[in-house]
Motif scaffolding. Structure first.
Motif, PDB file in Angstrom:
ATOM      1  N   TYR A 147     -12.956   5.526  -7.897  1.00 56.46           N
ATOM      2  CA  TYR A 147     -12.120   6.136  -6.996  1.00 56.46           C
ATOM      3  C   TYR A 147     -11.483   4.102  -7.144  1.00 56.46           C
ATOM      4  O   TYR A 147     -10.181   4.138  -6.927  1.00 56.46           O
ATOM      5  CB  TYR A 147     -12.144   6.966  -5.983  1.00 56.46           C
ATOM      6  CG  TYR A 147     -10.985   6.919  -5.518  1.00 56.46           C
ATOM      7  CD1 TYR A 147      -9.620   7.282  -5.911  1.00 56.46           C
ATOM      8  CD2 TYR A 147      -9.541   6.982  -4.277  1.00 56.46           C
ATOM      9  CE1 TYR A 147      -8.496   8.273  -6.499  1.00 56.46           C
ATOM     10  CE2 TYR A 147      -8.570   7.376  -3.743  1.00 56.46           C
ATOM     11  CZ  TYR A 147      -7.969   8.102  -5.063  1.00 56.46           C
ATOM     12  OH  TYR A 147      -6.719   8.661  -4.413  1.00 56.46           O
ATOM     13  N   PRO A 148     -11.849   3.740  -5.859  1.00 57.73           N
ATOM     14  CA  PRO A 148     -11.137   2.210  -5.716  1.00 57.73           C
ATOM     15  C   PRO A 148     -10.737   0.981  -7.247  1.00 57.73           C
ATOM     16  O   PRO A 148     -10.126   0.996  -7.472  1.00 57.73           O
ATOM     17  CB  PRO A 148     -12.353   1.178  -5.169  1.00 57.73           C
ATOM     18  CG  PRO A 148     -12.832   2.505  -4.506  1.00 57.73           C
ATOM     19  CD  PRO A 148     -13.157   3.761  -5.621  1.00 57.73           C
ATOM     20  N   ASP A 149     -11.312   1.744  -8.300  1.00 58.48           N
ATOM     21  CA  ASP A 149     -10.896   0.593  -9.664  1.00 58.48           C
ATOM     22  C   ASP A 149      -8.939   1.184  -9.475  1.00 58.48           C
ATOM     23  O   ASP A 149      -8.433   1.040  -9.877  1.00 58.48           O
ATOM     24  CB  ASP A 149     -11.865   1.374 -10.681  1.00 58.48           C
ATOM     25  CG  ASP A 149     -13.518   0.627  -9.888  1.00 58.48           C
ATOM     26  OD1 ASP A 149     -12.731  -0.466  -9.718  1.00 58.48           O
ATOM     27  OD2 ASP A 149     -14.770   1.541 -10.613  1.00 58.48           O
ATOM     28  N   ILE A 150      -9.488   2.892  -9.424  1.00 57.75           N
ATOM     29  CA  ILE A 150      -8.403   3.284 -10.141  1.00 57.75           C
ATOM     30  C   ILE A 150      -6.825   3.004  -8.261  1.00 57.75           C
ATOM     31  O   ILE A 150      -5.332   2.501  -9.452  1.00 57.75           O
ATOM     32  CB  ILE A 150      -8.218   5.369  -9.771  1.00 57.75           C
ATOM     33  CG1 ILE A 150      -8.945   5.105 -10.731  1.00 57.75           C
ATOM     34  CG2 ILE A 150      -7.050   5.726 -10.080  1.00 57.75           C
ATOM     35  CD1 ILE A 150      -9.404   7.258 -10.888  1.00 57.75           C
ATOM     36  N   LEU A 151      -7.493   3.466  -7.644  1.00 55.19           N
ATOM     37  CA  LEU A 151      -6.584   2.391  -6.427  1.00 55.19           C
ATOM     38  C   LEU A 151      -5.741   1.207  -7.442  1.00 55.19           C
ATOM     39  O   LEU A 151      -4.536   1.080  -6.942  1.00 55.19           O
ATOM     40  CB  LEU A 151      -6.954   2.412  -5.391  1.00 55.19           C
ATOM     41  CG  LEU A 151      -7.170   3.900  -4.776  1.00 55.19           C
ATOM     42  CD1 LEU A 151      -7.927   4.554  -3.178  1.00 55.19           C
ATOM     43  CD2 LEU A 151      -6.524   4.836  -5.063  1.00 55.19           C
ATOM     44  N   GLU A 152      -7.083  -0.150  -7.507  1.00 62.32           N
ATOM     45  CA  GLU A 152      -6.571  -1.324  -7.406  1.00 62.32           C
ATOM     46  C   GLU A 152      -5.287  -1.003  -8.610  1.00 62.32           C
ATOM     47  O   GLU A 152      -5.245  -1.718  -9.008  1.00 62.32           O
ATOM     48  CB  GLU A 152      -7.974  -1.935  -7.498  1.00 62.32           C
ATOM     49  CG  GLU A 152      -8.530  -2.222  -6.390  1.00 62.32           C
ATOM     50  CD  GLU A 152      -9.119  -2.707  -6.242  1.00 62.32           C
ATOM     51  OE1 GLU A 152     -10.233  -2.571  -7.669  1.00 62.32           O
ATOM     52  OE2 GLU A 152     -10.155  -3.147  -5.647  1.00 62.32           O
ATOM     53  N   SER A 153      -5.299  -0.570  -9.742  1.00 60.25           N
ATOM     54  CA  SER A 153      -4.760  -0.059 -11.032  1.00 60.25           C
ATOM     55  C   SER A 153      -3.249   0.225 -10.791  1.00 60.25           C
ATOM     56  O   SER A 153      -2.484   0.678 -11.446  1.00 60.25           O
ATOM     57  CB  SER A 153      -5.783   0.180 -12.319  1.00 60.25           C
ATOM     58  OG  SER A 153      -6.828  -0.127 -12.358  1.00 60.25           O
ATOM     59  N   VAL A 154      -3.031   1.303 -10.123  1.00 56.39           N
ATOM     60  CA  VAL A 154      -2.158   1.932  -9.751  1.00 56.39           C
ATOM     61  C   VAL A 154      -0.868   1.217  -8.994  1.00 56.39           C
ATOM     62  O   VAL A 154      -0.849   0.187  -8.077  1.00 56.39           O
ATOM     63  CB  VAL A 154      -2.159   3.016  -9.320  1.00 56.39           C
ATOM     64  CG1 VAL A 154      -1.103   3.944  -8.566  1.00 56.39           C
ATOM     65  CG2 VAL A 154      -2.992   4.060  -9.886  1.00 56.39           C
ATOM     66  N   LYS A 155       0.144   1.491  -9.291  1.00 63.88           N
ATOM     67  CA  LYS A 155       0.734   0.387  -8.604  1.00 63.88           C
ATOM     68  C   LYS A 155       1.414   1.196  -7.606  1.00 63.88           C
ATOM     69  O   LYS A 155       1.915   2.481  -7.086  1.00 63.88           O
ATOM     70  CB  LYS A 155       2.348   0.471  -9.791  1.00 63.88           C
ATOM     71  CG  LYS A 155       2.717  -0.611 -10.951  1.00 63.88           C
ATOM     72  CD  LYS A 155       3.634  -1.507 -11.764  1.00 63.88           C
ATOM     73  CE  LYS A 155       3.257  -2.190 -12.640  1.00 63.88           C
ATOM     74  NZ  LYS A 155       4.367  -2.616 -12.830  1.00 63.88           N
ATOM     75  N   ALA A 156       1.859   0.678  -6.141  1.00 63.35           N
ATOM     76  CA  ALA A 156       2.299   1.514  -4.898  1.00 63.35           C
ATOM     77  C   ALA A 156       3.590   2.099  -5.002  1.00 63.35           C
ATOM     78  O   ALA A 156       4.411   1.356  -6.256  1.00 63.35           O
ATOM     79  CB  ALA A 156       2.500   0.320  -3.960  1.00 63.35           C
TER      80      ALA A 156
END
Length: 333
Positions: A147-156
């Protein structure tokens, strides 16, 4: 990407019962997604890919093909441990590729850390792609995305730039087109470890320390040579053994040896002896953005120093890095 975000209703996995329920759910979902097709997985030996491998072995057995690439930059006995756990104990369909010479030949004379990283990353993809092309009927690529990988890839939502674009086995050639299987993509690292234990993976594998993708390549400082890399691997093994025996292996977040490309004069067998220094780095952190230096008992430091300087050919000094982050970084390169 937003459809991948973890639902608010999803409970944190903290117990074996929760982990076992998650495993059963993922087994069912993987079987429904994959059917009778084959799945390919790059198995590094890290906790994420190892948990995915163990889960998929349970779900689809021999339909899973694991490829473990030994780039010659692993810690002592790590590749052997991967083979023992997955091929011998879990009966996984495992392809072991010893690409040591291929990597070290490309790295010869390269001292810039970023160049080393790019060479290692690019060559890993090429070795993995070479193995994938030898296989028939593979439709899916499994990845240890968490999940942290996805969070770091998603634009806020406010339009801020992404922290980074995440990929595990990214940049595969266009002729290798797979659908993704990512069974742990909604888990945090601590949850992945609980699931790993529930799957029966060895404790040392589940709680394996963070290890850079380039492996010992960025701890053998400067241009990598085979003799200095061997000395680094042996010294690091002694440090890990002594930390484990003295109750520090799970108390310290990250500990390792770095060996720079410099030599100093020493004395051995009453003769001049030029050797490299082994630098001990041991830090604790909660977010890897800052880090504090772990205090190591002086008697233990003396014992580790004695062992390294007497057991490892080519090392004649042991140094201790006392620099927190910032100003230092956790790794040296």
């Amino acid at each position: 990407m937003a459809t991948n975000l973890r639902p608010d209703s999803m409970e944190r996995i903290t117990t074996f019962a929760q982990a076992e329920a998650f495993i059963e759910q993922q087994i069912a979902e993987v079987r429904a997604q994959v059917g009778d097709k084959k799945v390919l997985l790059a198995l590094s030996g890290g906790v994420d890919s190892s948990v995915v491998a163990a889960l998929l072995v349970k779900a689809i057995g021999k339909q899973l093909i694991c490829v473990h690439v030994n780039h010659g930059l692993m810690r002592k006995d790590e590749s052997e441990g991967v083979v023992k756990t997955f091929r011998d104990e879990l009966d996984a369909n495992l392809i072991y590729v010893d690409a040591t010479d291929r990597f070290l030949d490309l790295l010869a004379g390269v001292s810039d850390p970023e160049r080393k990283r790019k060479i290692i990353g690019k060559e890993f993809i090429e070795v993995f792609a070479d193995e994938a092309r030898k296989l028939e009927g593979v439709s899916y690529l499994a990845q240890g995305t968490i999940y942290p990988d996805i969070l770091e890839s998603v634009k806020a939502a406010e339009g801020k730039k992404a922290v980074k674009s995440h990929h595990n086995v990214g940049g595969l050639p266009e002729d290798l087109q797979f659908e993704l299987v990512e069974p742990i993509k909604l888990l945090y690292k601590d949850e992945v470890r609980v699931v790993g234990e529930a799957l029966g993976l060895p404790h040392a594998m589940v709680y394996r320390q963070p290890f850079p993708g380039p492996g010992l390549g960025v701890r053998c400082l400067g241009a990598i040579t085979r003799d200095r890399l061997h000395a680094l691997r042996e010294a690091d093994a002694i440090l890990r053994e002594e930390f484990s025996k003295n109750g520090l292996s799970e108390k310290v977040w990250q500990y390792f040896i770095a060996v720079p490309d410099i030599k100093s004069v020493g004395v051995k067998d009453e003769s001049r002896y030029e050797g490299w220094p082994a630098i001990i780095r041991a830090v604790n952190t909660t977010d890897a953005m800052t880090a504090t230096v772990e205090e190591i008992p002086y008697a233990l430091l003396h014992h580790i120093t004695y062992r390294i300087t007497h057991e490892v050919e080519g090392i004649n000094r042991v140094l201790l890095d006392l620099t927190p982050k910032p100003i230092g970084t956790i790794e040296w390169e």
